[in-house]
Design an enzyme around this catalytic site. Structure first.
Site, mmCIF file in Angstrom:
data_model
loop_
_atom_site.group_PDB
_atom_site.id
_atom_site.type_symbol
_atom_site.label_atom_id
_atom_site.label_comp_id
_atom_site.label_asym_id
_atom_site.label_seq_id
_atom_site.Cartn_x
_atom_site.Cartn_y
_atom_site.Cartn_z
ATOM 1 N N GLU A 16 0.806 -1.215 0.000
ATOM 2 C CA GLU A 16 0.000 0.000 0.000
ATOM 3 C C GLU A 16 0.843 1.272 0.000
ATOM 4 O O GLU A 16 0.481 2.265 -0.597
ATOM 5 C CB GLU A 16 -0.930 0.008 1.221
ATOM 6 C CG GLU A 16 -2.018 -1.050 1.110
ATOM 7 C CD GLU A 16 -2.869 -1.131 2.362
ATOM 8 O OE1 GLU A 16 -3.173 -0.068 2.930
ATOM 9 O OE2 GLU A 16 -3.217 -2.248 2.775
ATOM 10 N N ASP A 89 -2.216 -4.682 3.527
ATOM 11 C CA ASP A 89 -2.302 -4.980 4.959
ATOM 12 C C ASP A 89 -3.264 -6.125 5.270
ATOM 13 O O ASP A 89 -4.248 -6.335 4.566
ATOM 14 C CB ASP A 89 -2.773 -3.734 5.720
ATOM 15 C CG ASP A 89 -1.772 -2.602 5.592
ATOM 16 O OD1 ASP A 89 -0.625 -2.885 5.205
ATOM 17 O OD2 ASP A 89 -2.158 -1.452 5.870
ATOM 18 N N ASP A 91 -5.874 -6.564 7.082
ATOM 19 C CA ASP A 91 -7.102 -6.175 7.768
ATOM 20 C C ASP A 91 -8.179 -6.019 6.704
ATOM 21 O O ASP A 91 -7.947 -6.283 5.529
ATOM 22 C CB ASP A 91 -6.898 -4.900 8.594
ATOM 23 C CG ASP A 91 -6.428 -3.711 7.750
ATOM 24 O OD1 ASP A 91 -6.540 -3.774 6.510
ATOM 25 O OD2 ASP A 91 -5.948 -2.731 8.334
ATOM 26 N N GLU A 93 -9.667 -3.474 5.286
ATOM 27 C CA GLU A 93 -9.399 -2.556 4.184
ATOM 28 C C GLU A 93 -8.307 -3.116 3.275
ATOM 29 O O GLU A 93 -8.387 -2.996 2.052
ATOM 30 C CB GLU A 93 -8.998 -1.187 4.726
ATOM 31 C CG GLU A 93 -10.074 -0.481 5.554
ATOM 32 C CD GLU A 93 -11.333 -0.162 4.765
ATOM 33 O OE1 GLU A 93 -11.241 0.124 3.552
ATOM 34 O OE2 GLU A 93 -12.429 -0.210 5.363
ATOM 35 N N TYR A 295 5.602 2.388 10.628
ATOM 36 C CA TYR A 295 4.374 3.001 10.141
ATOM 37 C C TYR A 295 3.589 3.708 11.244
ATOM 38 O O TYR A 295 3.453 3.175 12.342
ATOM 39 C CB TYR A 295 3.512 1.930 9.488
ATOM 40 C CG TYR A 295 2.441 2.512 8.624
ATOM 41 C CD1 TYR A 295 2.780 3.368 7.600
ATOM 42 C CD2 TYR A 295 1.106 2.211 8.852
ATOM 43 C CE1 TYR A 295 1.799 3.923 6.816
ATOM 44 C CE2 TYR A 295 0.132 2.752 8.066
ATOM 45 C CZ TYR A 295 0.474 3.610 7.040
ATOM 46 O OH TYR A 295 -0.481 4.165 6.272
ATOM 47 N N ARG A 297 0.367 4.881 11.209
ATOM 48 C CA ARG A 297 -1.084 4.700 11.358
ATOM 49 C C ARG A 297 -1.355 3.267 11.790
ATOM 50 O O ARG A 297 -1.475 2.364 10.978
ATOM 51 C CB ARG A 297 -1.804 5.031 10.060
ATOM 52 C CG ARG A 297 -1.771 6.518 9.736
ATOM 53 C CD ARG A 297 -2.598 6.853 8.525
ATOM 54 N NE ARG A 297 -1.841 6.688 7.293
ATOM 55 C CZ ARG A 297 -1.216 7.682 6.653
ATOM 56 N NH1 ARG A 297 -1.257 8.903 7.124
ATOM 57 N NH2 ARG A 297 -0.570 7.443 5.546
ATOM 58 N N HIS A 340 -0.332 -3.649 11.687
ATOM 59 C CA HIS A 340 1.064 -3.206 11.738
ATOM 60 C C HIS A 340 1.638 -3.406 13.123
ATOM 61 O O HIS A 340 0.953 -3.807 14.037
ATOM 62 C CB HIS A 340 1.164 -1.723 11.365
ATOM 63 C CG HIS A 340 0.564 -1.383 10.049
ATOM 64 N ND1 HIS A 340 -0.741 -0.959 9.924
ATOM 65 C CD2 HIS A 340 1.059 -1.439 8.813
ATOM 66 C CE1 HIS A 340 -1.000 -0.748 8.648
ATOM 67 N NE2 HIS A 340 0.076 -1.040 7.947
#
Length: 815
Positions: A16, A89, A91, A93, A295, A297, A340
């Site tokens: 991403e 990632d 998850d 999303e 990361y 976020r 993450h």
DNA sequence: CAGTGAGCGAGCTTCCGCTTGACTT
């Protein structure tokens, strides 16, 4: 644009974030090309909700305009690769991003693999490559349900507000709850009635082992409700004997806080460094892109084994092995997806970093927090000394703390939001005192204390609350806070405190009690979130007609539903249907039946005219009004006045509203022109000869000021203005050389132009000035277009949502 | 920048979550 674009690669890996791509490429070697999708590549179209309501909520996805280039490049690379690895990632999303990539790039199952890792380490990535899987379509469907639900809620609810409150407003699952929290808190503050009690402290004289005299501060173990009780007690103290009845010692341990997540980083950066939430994120982004931190976020408090080893080595080396205590933290956040690691320095042996001052400070904060999280508990000994106050039956307590072993406190102490009461948490070293000792009293002090009003939210404490409720995600906390401010629902403000009197009693050894009344400043606020009138009206409207949507557990409820979808137990469109049908009915019903919402309050009657006085939201914001509009012929029109900053529909009184109509006020004439007093955006002013002069702050009262003083102010303003003018030209009255805040400049036809530093402003001729103007306009043709763009933006949008609007206008042009 | 307080109506506004840049006094 990379050179590799045209070469056929064995393997294409898509992640991403571009920064992540760079790091991973290093781990994987030359057979792998690693590229980034820059987040989501598709989104729902904006026409007709982007969802087919009548066809099982079929989503209509389009490639986002700013992603067309990326998609084009990825498509080409994918075509030429033997294997495509979707490494977004792990998850909801991320899974959806993988699926959108699969669909959009027209990938084939046989040469596509889905891989996941939670940490950017060589081990983790190689392990991931060895353990590929398929796209989890149930998880994708859960994301689609989330996306569609948010679209339906936002795009059905917002238009209701346009019709019933004001155009361009917005509502949504996340932002509306954020606003509600702030409105609720404001009302709690408004309803709060402080109660007072009396706190008594005493200072005793103590002689330590070496014969040195020390002071011991102690606080009475109760507070008195009334002044009389307090006074009676203090008086009794004057001849009381103070006996140490007990010395209590107990060990206490303190443990470090977990490593940073997005939310805790935002909170601590706000408390310790004074950063806004957006500031923190943009500084962290820079550190991340420079490879200095992981990361930023994330909702995970987990650290990789690699990081734990580094921490252990680093702590051991810097402070000794007794300071090491490797810990695994568990997340407490609702709905955390933990794709993450926690936010940590990439290399823990670097306790500082090159870069701007802000980057340094944020990095050091992250370093300390990470290191401290893997350190030993601090061992403290807490001592409480009980001192009997004669035969009053009361006792004073002196508390102290000594650190036996500092542990993590050597590096990092977590801050709290508590204001005011810090002094009680102070840790002090107590002199050695033994039971049975009688202490000499130096003084006793009693003061009236008031209970604290509920604390208004800061940006960071709002984020913490949202996270606690499971509302919003690490990537949206900062944007959500901007949105509710840009929509005009909430304002970040400072407020001055107000003066308050409190009673005070002072007893010194051998002297009579002194009674006095003192003053303190209370209730000052710094960078707090206040709801605006429009925020309150919108909130009340939503709470009245859509309580279930703005309820604090709405997100938690739908998340549960999405979990069922992710497990494959429920079909996503069915789950949406169950929500949408009744929701849509409520929307229709509200559109038909509800009144327009203006927040109107009728304050009373104007004694002068006998007309009704009311306040409400008008076209240009909150206003006060005398009289009512009427359709009758020749009926008198109501009079209007805007509310001032700090005045609110909900709290303004009749008197304050009537005061608004006292201005503008004509004082008389000066040089044959009228002198008018008013209050504008920048405070009280005098208007004369179409020029404006500000009133003197703290000296002039706009309601009281007389003509004489006003003329004086006009004259001093003229003198000051004269000093500003360096040079004028009779042949060109439009051109002036002026003295400004940043030195001399040329003013020509209401525009300002720079004067180069090597030129003497006083000696410039008219020709030279014109040449400079010419040069300046030519040198920056971009300036003009930028200014034009800004102007069109202003025209189309009422408030400052410049960033989003600008994007759209440019996007349309490039089409 | 210092006022304004509408319906002669054309067309727009709006959501949440992933990502990074390109803007400016």
């Amino acid at each position: 644009m990379g050179k590799k674009t045209t070469v056929t690669e064995e393997n294409l890996v898509i992640v991403e974030s571009p920064a992540k791509a760079k790091t991973i490429e290093k781990f994987l070697g030359k057979d792998f090309l690693v590229k980034s999708s820059y987040g989501h590549i598709r989104d729902l179209s904006k026409s007709d909700f982007g969802v087919d309501i009548n066809n099982n909520y079929q989503p209509d996805y389009i490639i986002s305009s700013d992603k067309k280039e990326v998609v084009k490049e990825l498509k080409l690379l994918a075509k030429n690769a033997k294997m495509v690895w979707l490494a977004s990632d792990e998850d909801r999303e991320g899974e959806a991003i993988a699926w959108h990539l699969f669909e959009t790039l027209e990938l084939k199952e046989e040469n596509t693999r889905r891989i996941v890792f939670h940490e950017i380490t060589k081990d983790a990535i190689q392990k991931a490559i060895k353990n590929p899987r398929k796209i989890d379509i149930n998880l994708v469907n859960a994301q689609q349900a989330r996306r569609v639900l948010d679209r339906l809620v936002g795009f059905e609810l917002s238009p209701v507000l346009w019709r019933k409150v004001k155009p361009s407003l917005s509502a949504g699952r996340v932002q509306s709850v954020a606003v509600r929290l702030i409105v609720d808190r404001e009302r709690e503050v408004f309803a709060f009635k402080p109660t007072s009690s009396y706190r008594v402290t005493a200072i005793f004289e103590v002689t330590d082992d070496k014969g040195r005299v020390k002071e011991l501060k102690a606080e009475l173990n109760k507070r008195f409700d009334t002044y009389e009780q307090t006074k009676a007690f203090v008086e009794k103290c004057s001849d009381a004997e103070f006996l140490v009845s007990q010395v209590e010692k107990k060990p206490v341990k303190k443990s470090p806080a977990a490593p940073f997540t997005t939310s805790t980083l935002q909170q601590e950066a706000s408390r310790k460094l004074g950063f806004s939430v957006a500031q923190t994120m943009s500084i962290a982004q820079k550190l991340y892109e420079a490879g200095k931190i992981t990361y930023m976020r994330t909702d995970s408090v987990n650290l990789s084994d690699l990081a734990l080893n580094m921490a252990s080595a680093q702590i051991s080396e810097m402070m000794g092995p007794e300071y090491v205590n490797i810990r695994k933290y568990k997340t407490k956040a609702k709905g955390a997806q933990e794709a993450h690691e926690a936010i940590r320095p990439t290399y823990l042996d670097k306790d500082t970093v090159a870069g701007s001052a802000q980057e340094k400070r944020l990095y050091e904060l992250i370093w300390k927090r990470t290191i401290a999280s893997q350190m030993s508990d601090a061992q403290l000994e807490k001592t409480v000394i009980h001192i009997e106050a004669g035969n009053t039956g009361e006792k004073f307590l002196a508390t102290g703390e000594i650190i036996k072993f500092d542990g993590f406190l050597k590096v990092y102490i977590e801050s709290t939001d508590n204001e005011g009461e810090q002094e009680e948490n102070e840790s002090v070293l107590l002199p050695p005192i033994h039971e049975g000792e009688v202490l000499e009293m130096l003084n006793v002090e009693a003061r009236q204390r008031w209970s604290q009003k509920p604390a208004r939210y800061t940006e960071a404490s709002l984020v913490r609350k949202l996270e606690e409720l499971g509302i919003g995600r690490p990537s949206t906390y900062a944007p959500t806070i901007s949105t509710i401010q840009n929509r005009g629902y909430v304002e970040k403000e400072d407020r001055d405190g107000t003066e308050r009197h409190y009673k005070h009693l002072w007893l010194e050894k051998g002297k009579p009690v002194i009674e006095s009344e003192k003053k303190e400043i209370t209730g000052a606020e710094r960078s707090k979130l206040f709801p605006t009138d429009i925020g309150m009206v919108v909130n009340d409207f939503l709470v009245k007609y859509f309580e279930s949507i703005v309820s604090f557990d709405f997100t938690a409820k739908v998340e549960k539903e999405f979990d069922d979808v992710a497990l494959g137990n429920v079909e996503w469109s069915k789950s949406i249907d169950e929500f949408y049908k009744p929701f849509h009915d409520t929307v229709e019903e509200t559109l038909e039946q509800s009144e327009k919402s203006t927040g109107e309050r009728i304050l009373g009657v104007d004694p002068a005219s006998g007309q009704q006085v009311s306040v409400r939201i008008g076209r240009f914001g909150p206003l006060a009004q005398i009289g009512v509009s009427s359709d009758e012929e020749g009926a008198e029109k109501p009079r209007f006045a805007s509310l001032r900053k700090g005045q609110h529909l909900e709290t303004i009184t009749l008197e304050e509203a009537l005061d608004l109509f006292k201005l503008p006020r004509t004082l008389g004439e000066f040089e044959n022109k009228v002198v008018v007093i008013g209050i504008g955006r920048f405070g009280p002013y005098i208007r004369h000869d179409s020029k404006f002069v500000s009133l003197k702050k703290g000296v002039d009262d706009p309601f009281e000021i007389d003509l004489e003083t006003a003329i004086e102010r006009i004259k001093t303003k003229r003198e000051e203005d004269l000093k500003k003018i360096i040079k004028e030209f009779t042949e060109e009255p439009d051109l002036q050389i002026l003295n400004g805040r940043w030195g001399p400049f040329i003013k020509y036809q209401k525009k300002n132009f720079k004067i180069p530093k090597d030129k003497n402003a006083e000696e410039l001729s008219l020709e030279e000035c014109k040449a400079l103007i010419e040069a300046d306009t030519k040198a920056s043709p971009k300036k003009k277009t930028a200014a034009k763009k800004a102007a069109t933006v202003k025209k189309t949008t009422a408030t400052k949502k410049a960033t989003t609007t600008k994007k759209k206008t440019t996007a349309k042009k490039t089409k």
